[in-house]
Design an enzyme around this catalytic site. Sequence first.
Site, mmCIF file in Angstrom:
data_model
loop_
_atom_site.group_PDB
_atom_site.id
_atom_site.type_symbol
_atom_site.label_atom_id
_atom_site.label_comp_id
_atom_site.label_asym_id
_atom_site.label_seq_id
_atom_site.Cartn_x
_atom_site.Cartn_y
_atom_site.Cartn_z
ATOM 1 N N ARG A 89 -20.509 -1.403 -71.524
ATOM 2 C CA ARG A 89 -19.981 -1.670 -70.184
ATOM 3 C C ARG A 89 -19.814 -0.407 -69.364
ATOM 4 N NH1 ARG A 89 -17.398 -6.754 -71.455
ATOM 5 N NH2 ARG A 89 -16.502 -7.735 -69.625
ATOM 6 N N ARG A 128 -13.032 -21.884 -66.180
ATOM 7 C CA ARG A 128 -12.828 -21.505 -67.580
ATOM 8 C C ARG A 128 -11.342 -21.249 -67.844
ATOM 9 N NH1 ARG A 128 -16.254 -16.458 -69.767
ATOM 10 N NH2 ARG A 128 -14.641 -15.172 -68.861
ATOM 11 N N ARG A 134 -7.362 -18.005 -71.570
ATOM 12 C CA ARG A 134 -7.519 -16.561 -71.350
ATOM 13 C C ARG A 134 -6.727 -16.127 -70.132
ATOM 14 N NH1 ARG A 134 -13.588 -14.367 -71.877
ATOM 15 N NH2 ARG A 134 -12.638 -12.852 -70.475
#
Length: 197
Positions: A89, A128, A134
């Site tokens: 990343r 999501r 999350r």
Amino acid sequence: MFNLILFGPPGSGKGTQSEKLVDKYGLLHLSTGNLLREEIANKTPLGIEAKKFIDNGQLVPDEVVIGMVDSYFDKHKDAKGFLFDGFPRTVAQAQALDKLLALKKTDIASVLALDVSEDELVKRLLNRGKTSGRSDDTNDEVIRKRFSVYSNETSPVAEYYKKARKFKNIKGEGSVEEIFAALRQAIDKTMANYKSL
Ligand code: ADP
């Protein structure tokens, strides 16, 4: 070995497609996000430290993530290849990965980048967040922060692999099966031309 990177912004479908790809090609799935969430669930010192960064939409420091990847390699010495998801990343992570792979006498065969519009990404992440539990997917501000980190710190990784002529864009919108088919096509072509080190 045959190693691939699945690249793309948060919410681009890397996790979904990775699961299908590792099944199809017999690769090991190395998701630094999953490894970090495991550490958090187990309340390890690494997990407790990492959670602070993740909940703010920031990247976990390079040395922590690189150390985690290194120990994953140690545990899976007989792998026939890895599918990297959410790693590297940063450019520093990409350079470290090249070094770790060189020690194993291997390299990255190809980087497949899922291309998805930002509107679609935000929609997917908020969706999501409703079910994933999350914490980084439920807060608007954290999601926006992750996009800005992506464009500042992660996009340069694309340039790194473009220079190495390993970067391929894949259309990341459409059905899961359509995207999977596009990835397979790109991977099969890479495999046909790949000369391992
Ligand atoms: P997504 O790509 O959907 O944001 P991930 O599960 O890949 O989800 O990552 C979740 C979070 O974990 C990131 O926002 C970041 O804080 C941290 N993280 C995951 N992988 C890395 C990495 N390679 N380097 C630094 N931080 C990472």
